[in-house]
Design an enzyme around this catalytic site. Structure first.
Site, PDB file in Angstrom:
ATOM      1  N   HIS A 631     116.290  66.440  81.647  1.00  0.00           N
ATOM      2  CA  HIS A 631     116.231  68.166  82.651  1.00  0.00           C
ATOM      3  C   HIS A 631     116.957  69.288  82.271  1.00  0.00           C
ATOM      4  CE1 HIS A 631     118.018  65.724  85.912  1.00  0.00           C
ATOM      5  NE2 HIS A 631     118.835  66.691  85.817  1.00  0.00           N
ATOM      6  N   ASP A 686     114.212  60.031  82.128  1.00  0.00           N
ATOM      7  CA  ASP A 686     115.340  61.814  81.540  1.00  0.00           C
ATOM      8  C   ASP A 686     116.810  61.579  81.118  1.00  0.00           C
ATOM      9  OD1 ASP A 686     116.007  64.001  82.750  1.00  0.00           O
ATOM     10  OD2 ASP A 686     116.678  63.173  84.372  1.00  0.00           O
ATOM     11  N   SER A 780     124.514  66.217  86.963  1.00  0.00           N
ATOM     12  CA  SER A 780     122.608  65.826  86.076  1.00  0.00           C
ATOM     13  C   SER A 780     123.604  65.754  84.703  1.00  0.00           C
ATOM     14  CB  SER A 780     122.093  66.971  86.537  1.00  0.00           C
ATOM     15  OG  SER A 780     121.330  67.286  87.438  1.00  0.00           O
TER      16      SER A 780
END
Ligand SMILES: *[C@@H]1O[C@H](CO)[C@@H](O)[C@H](O)[C@H]1NC(C)=O
Ligand SMILES: *[C@@H]1O[C@H](CO)[C@@H](O)[C@H](O)[C@H]1NC(C)=O
Ligand SMILES: *[C@@H]1O[C@H](CO)[C@@H](O)[C@H](O)[C@H]1NC(C)=O
Ligand SMILES: *[C@@H]1O[C@H](CO)[C@@H](O)[C@H](O)[C@H]1NC(C)=O
Ligand SMILES: *[C@@H]1O[C@H](CO)[C@@H](O)[C@H](O)[C@H]1NC(C)=O
Ligand SMILES: [Ca+2]
Ligand SMILES: [Ca+2]
Ligand SMILES: [Ca+2]
Length: 830
Positions: A631, A686, A780
Site C-alpha cells: 500500500h 499487503d 507501514s
C-alpha cells in the site's frame, strides 16, 4: 638372606601359639627380631602411604595475592611514579621487608611465604600496591585467603630496626584471578599514563584500529592524575571477543592500582554500540585498566581516553523548596565509587513531603538479593537498591532524609528523584492515588493496564465486556489476551476457559486431542503442531505445516531453520543463515524505553519519497532486496508512488535528523514488485519487494533479517517487536529516533471476533504488551522482529493497516510473512 628366612619363618609362626618353640631360645630371639622388623616395615609402609596420601591431597599451591597498604608517615614524591628510580626501589624494599615481618607473625602464612614485589605507589600519604607469593598447602588455602583479606596494622617487632619510623596501616590483599597471574611477571604490554592539566589523554589496545589486539595477551594501563584529583575514563569504541564465561576476553577497570575484586569498577567484554555510555569515574587519582585475552578471535579492541577533574567537594545538601529534583552525582552518567551523599529535605507550610524516584539504577553484581549490602539509598531506615521501576516514598511529616551510599566497587547510573509537598488529606489533587502513593491520570484507572506498579489502579473495577475480560481476581484485561497461553490475570483465569481436559493436549489451532496422538507421526491437529515438538526429529509426510528440506524430505520439528541444530539430513535447514543477528550484544537502558539504539534493528530501512521525507518503512533481506508493504506504492493523483525512481532507501539509519551520519547508506531503487493480489480496499496481500540499484554493504548497523519458512509458526502470546519512525509526513509529528515497542501475537480466532469480516489468513494480529507505551510508532512497510531459537531474529510480519499502530485496546494488523515465503523466493531468489 638370613633375615629373609627369619622373616618368612616369622610369618609362619606369629599367629599361632608358639609354646612348642620355647626351648629353642636362640631361634625364638630370631623370630622376635624378625617380627619386630616386620612391624617396623609395616609401620613404615603405613606412614609412607599416609604421607603420600596427604601430600597428594595437600599439594602446595602457588598463590598470588594482590593488595595495598598505607604508609602513614611518608610523603609522596614524584619519583615514586617511576619504578626504576632509586626512591621507588628504596621504599619498595622497606615495604617488602615490612610485609615479610608481618607474614612471619601469622602461622597460616609465615611458613609458606615466598616473595613480594611492589608494583606502584600513589598519594595518600603513600599507598603501596604489591603482590605477595605463597606456596600454600591446599587445605590451608581458604584460611590463608581469610588471613590476607583481614585489614591489618603492621606493628613492628624490635628486630625491625631497619624499618624504624615506618608506619604502615590498612594492609589487605586478595587472591588474584588465576588468569591474571602471568601479568605480574611480564611487562611487555604495560603502560603508565599521567593526566596532564585539563588535557584528555588517549590510549588504545595495541594495533587499534588497524589490527586486532594480540591473542593471549596480558595488558595493563596505569592511569594517574595529580594529587587531590579524580579520573574520568571513557571507552569511546569498544569491541573485544564476545563474553562467553570463563574464557572470554576481558577488560577490567579497577578503582585502585591493585587488580583486586573489591575495587573493580567494571568488567567489560563483547561489543558496545557507540551510543552506550562507557564513562567511569574513580574515587582517587588512580585507575587501573587490564586486558586479559584468552581467545584467538580477532577483534579491534578499544579506544579510550581519560582526564582529571577536581574531586567533588561533597554531595547532598539541604532542600527547602515546596518541590524540586535531585539526583546522584553526574546523573545520568555513572556515580563515582566510595561516596556518601545525604539530602535533608523540608517542605514549607506544614505540608507533607513525598519523593518520586523517576529512574532508579543501583544495580551491581555479587549482591545477595534483598540485602542492599553494597550501594543503596536509605530513607526512613529502609534501604533501596538494584533496578526499580518508578516508585514513591512518602513521609508523614514535612521532613525527609535521603542517604545515598556507594561502596568501593561497581557503579551504576544512580537515580533521579523529585520531591513534592502535598496535603495529607488529598495527596493527588485531580488524579488517582496508587497504593504506592504515586499519582496517575484518572483515565488510567480500570483501563485494563497496570499503571501503578502495585496494580492498585486496576482493583475494584467493573470491566467493560465489549473489549475486556473479567478475571477471577476482578482485574480487567483486554479480551485479546484471553486464550493466548499467557497468564495475564495473574490467577491464570484468562487461560482456564481454553485449557484442554485432562489426558488431552492442545493444538496450536486450539483443538484438544488425546495425549497419545502427540508425536505419533500423524498430523492429527491439522496444523502439524502435535508433531512439532517431539523428542526426536524424524522425517514425516510433507504437509503445509512441515519444513521441507532441500532434498525434498520433511521433518516434524517446528521452526527448524537456523536454530543451530542440524535437522535435515542434508543440513539445508542451517544453510543461508547469515541473517537476523545484531553486531552489538549490549544495549543501554534507554530512559523512557522506546528509543532504539544504533545497531539494534540493523535491517530497518527508511523509505523517503521525493519531496516528502520519510514515508514508509522496509526491511533488508539480502544485499539487494527489501520487503515492504504494497500500500506504500499505490499511486495517487498527485504522486506516482509506484515509480522506483521517486524513492530513496536509507539503511543503517537511527535518527531522521541525521541522514548523513556515519554508517548510514543511501540507496536508489531499481524495481518495485507489489504483490499482484494486493487489494487496496481490504489490504489483503499487503506486501511489496524492492530491489536496490547497488548492493548494500553489511556492517555493524546494516544486516539482513531472517525470513520465516512457509511452515514457521509465531504462536499466540509470543512477544515480538515493532519498530519505526511513525508517520513524519503528517505535519512532522513523527519521532526522529527509531522507536520500538514490544507487542504480542494475538490468537487468530479471537482477533477475527474483534475485527469481524476484516481478517484474512494473510494477516496476523498483535496487541501492545505494556500499558506504559503510549502510542505505537511503527510505520507501514516496517518489520515485526521476532527473536527465535538461538537468538536469531526472524521477520514475522509487515506493518500493514491504517496507522500500522496497535492501540491499547485495539489489535494491530500486519501482513503474515510466512504466507509469502515461496512468492519472495520466486521473485528474488532469496
Ligand atoms: C626513571 O628513573 C631512572 C633511574 O633514575 C631514570 O634513568 C629514568 O629516566 C626515569 N624515567 C622517567 C620516565 O623519568
Ligand atoms: C556519559 O556520562 C558522562 C557522565 O558520567 C557524561 O559526562 C557524558 O557526556 C556521557 N556521554 C554520553 C555519550 O552521553
Ligand atoms: C560512607 O559511610 C559509611 C558508613 O556510614 C562509612 O563507612 C564510609 O567510610 C563513608 N565513606 C566515605 C567516603 O565517606
Ligand atoms: C477496593 O475495595 C476494598 C474493599 O471493598 C477496599 O478496601 C480497597 O481499598 C479498594 N481498593 C481500591 C484501589 O479502591
Ligand atoms: C484461541 O481462542 C479460542 C477462544 O477464544 C480458543 O478456543 C482457542 O483455543 C485459542 N487458540 C489457541 C491457540 O489458544
Ligand atoms: Ca557499588
Ligand atoms: Ca492471556
Ligand atoms: Ca535446525
Amino acid at each position: 638372606m638370613q633375615s629373609m628366612k627369619g622373616f618368612e619363618e616369622g610369618v609362619e609362626f606369629l599367629p599361632v601359639n608358639s609354646t612348642k618353640q620355647v626351648e629353642k631360645r636362640g631361634r625364638r630371639r630370631w623370630v622376635l627380631l624378625a617380627a619386630l622388623l616386620l612391624g617396623l616395615l609395616l609401620l613404615a609402609l603405613v606412614v609412607g602411604l599416609l604421607v603420600w596420601h596427604f601430600q597428594r591431597r595437600d599439594v602446595q599451591v602457588q598463590k598470588i595475592f594482590n593488595g595495598y597498604l598505607r604508609i602513614t608517615n611518608e610523603n609522596f614524591l614524584d619519583a615514586y611514579e617511576n619504578s626504576s628510580s632509586p626512591e621507588f626501589l628504596n621504599l619498595a624494599r622497606k615495604v617488602t621487608e615490612a610485609l615479610k615481618l608481618l607474614y612471619m607473625e601469622v602461622p597460616v602464612l609465615g611458613p609458606y611465604y615466598r616473595k613480594s614485589a611492589v608494583t606502584a605507589f600513589s598519594e595518600g600519604s603513600v599507598i603501596a600496591y604489591y603482590w605477595s607469593e605463597f606456596s600454600i598447602p591446599q587445605h590451608l588455602e581458604e584460611e590463608a585467603e581469610r588471613a590476607m583479606a583481614k585489614k591489618r596494622v603492621i606493628t613492628l617487632p624490635p628486630r625491625g630496626r631497619a624499618l624504624s619510623n615506618f608506619m604502615v596501616t590498612s594492609v589487605v590483599a586478595f587472591p588474584t584471578d588465576a588468569r591474571a597471574l602471568q601479568r605480574t611477571q611480564d611487562n611487555s604490554c604495560s603502560f603508565a599514563l599521567h593526566a596532564r592539566g585539563k588535557e584528555v589523554t588517549r590510549f588504545t589496545t595495541p594495533g587499534f584500529p588497524d589490527s586486532p589486539y594480540p591473542a593471549r595477551a596480558r595488558c595493563q594501563w596505569t592511569l594517574r592524575g595529580d594529587a587531590g584529583s579524580v579520573l574520568s575514563l571513557t571507552f569511546r569504541s569498544f569491541d573485544v571477543a564476545p563474553c562467553d564465561g570463563q574464557n572470554s576476553d576481558l577488560v577490567t577497570v579497577y578503582n585502585s592500582l591493585s587488580p583486586v575484586e573489591p575495587h573493580t569498577v567494571v568488567r567489560l567484554c563483547g561489543a558496545y554500540p557507540p551510543s552506550y555510555n562507557l564513562t567511569f569515574l574513580s574515587s582517587q587519582n588512580v585507575l587501573l585498566v587490564t586486558l586479559i585475552t584468552s581467545t584467538e578471535r580477532r577483534h579491534p579492541g578499544f579506544d579510550a581516553s581519560f582526564f582529571q577533574l577536581p574531586k567533588m567537594s561533597g554531595c547532598g545538601g539541604s532542600l527547602r523548596e515546596a518541590q524540586g529534583t535531585f539526583s546522584t552525582p553526574y546523573y545520568p552518567g555513572r556515580y563515582p565509587p566510595n561516596i556518601n551523599c545525604t539530602w535533608h529535605i523540608q517542605v514549607p507550610n506544614n505540608q507533607n513531603v513525598k519523593l518520586r524516584f523517576k529512574y532508579f539504577y543501583l544495580q551491581e553484581p555479587n549482591v545477595v538479593l534483598g540485602t542492599c549490602s553494597k550501594d543503596y539509598v536509605e530513607i526512613n531506615g529502609e534501604r533501596y537498591c538494584g533496578e526499580r521501576p518508578q516508585f514513591v516514598v512518602t513521609s508523614k511529616s514535612s521532613k525527609i532524609t535521603v542517604h545515598f551510599h556507594s561502596d568501593h566497587s561497581y557503579t551504576d547510573t544512580g537515580f533521579l528523584a523529585e520531591y513534592l509537598s502535598y496535603d495529607s488529606k488529598d495527596p493527588c489533587p485531580g488524579m488517582f492515588t496508587c497504593g504506592t502513593g504515586r499519582c496517575i491520570r484518572r483515565e488510567l484507572r480500570c483501563d485494563g493496564w497496570a499503571d501503578c506498579t502495585d496494580h492498585s489502579d486496576e482493583r475494584n473495577c467493573s470491566c467493560n465486556p465489549s473489549h475486556q475480560f473479567t478475571c477471577k481476581n476482578q482485574l480487567c484485561k483486554p479480551l485479546f489476551w484471553v486464550c493466548d497461553g499467557v497468564n495475564d490475570c495473574g490467577d491464570n483465569s484468562d487461560e482456564l476457559a481454553c485449557k484442554c481436559p485432562e489426558g488431552t493436549f492442545k493444538c496450536t489451532s486450539g483443538k484438544c486431542l488425546p495425549e497419545k496422538q502427540k508425536c505419533d507421526g500423524k498430523d492429527d491437529c491439522g496444523d502439524g503442531s502435535d508433531e512439532a515438538s517431539c523428542d526426536t526429529v524424524s522425517i514425516v509426510t510433507c504437509t503445509s505445516h512441515t519444513f521441507r528440506c532441500q532434498n525434498g524430505l520433511c521433518v516434524n520439528k517446528g521452526n527448524p531453520e537456523c536454530d543451530g541444530e542440524t535437522d535435515c539430513s542434508d543440513g539445508s535447514d542451517e544453510k543461508n543463515c547469515d541473517c537476523g543477528l545484531r553486531s552489538y550484544s549490549k544495549r543501554a537502558r534507554v530512559v523512557g524505553g522506546t528509543d532504539s539504539e544504533s545497531g539494534e534493528w540493523p535491517w530497518q530501512v527508511s523509505l523517503h519519497a521525493r519531496g516528502q521525507g520519510h514515508v514508509c518503512g522496509a526491511s533488508l533481506i539480502s544485499p539487494t532486496w527489501l520487503v515492504s508493504a504494497a500500500h506504500c506504492f499505490v499511486d495517487e493523483n498527485s504522486f506516482k508512488y509506484s515509480d522506483p525512481t521517486k524513492w530513496t532507501a536509507f539503511l543503517g539509519l537511527l535518527d531522521q535528523g541525521q541522514l548523513t551520519a556515519t554508517g548510514v547508506q543511501k540507496h536508489e531503487l531499481k524495481r518495485i514488485i507489489s504483490h499482484p493480489s494486493f487489494n487496496d480496499f481490504t489490504f489483503d496481500y499487503d506486501i511489496a519487494l524492492l530491489e536496490l540499484k547497488k548492493p548494500a554493504e553489511y556492517s555493524a548497523v546494516v544486516q539482513p533479517i531472517c525470513l520465516p519458512d512457509a511452515a514457521h509458526v509465531f504462536p499466540p502470546g509470543k512477544a515480538i517487536w515493532v519498530t519505526g519512525w511513525g508517520h513524519t509526513e503528517e505535519g512532522g509529528t513523527g519521532a526522529l529516533v527509531l522507536q520500538k515497542g514490544e507487542i504480542r501475537v494475538i490468537n487468530q480466532t479471537t482477533c477475527e471476533a474483534l475485527l469481524p469480516q476484516q481478517l484474512t489468513p494473510r494477516m496476523m494480529c498483535v496487541g501492545f504488551l505494556s500499558g506504559g507505551v503510549d502510542a505505537c510508532q511503527g510505520d507501514s512497510g516496517g518489520p515485526l522482529s521476532s527473536v527465535e531459537a538461538n537468538g536469531r531474529i526472524f521477520q514475522a510480519g509487515v506493518v500493514s493497516w491504517g496507522e500500522g499502530c496497535a492501540q491499547k485496546n485495539k489489535p494491530g494488523v500486519y501482513t503474515r510473512l510466512s504466507m509469502f515465503r515461496t512468492w519472495i523466493k520466486d521473485q528474488t531468489g532469496v
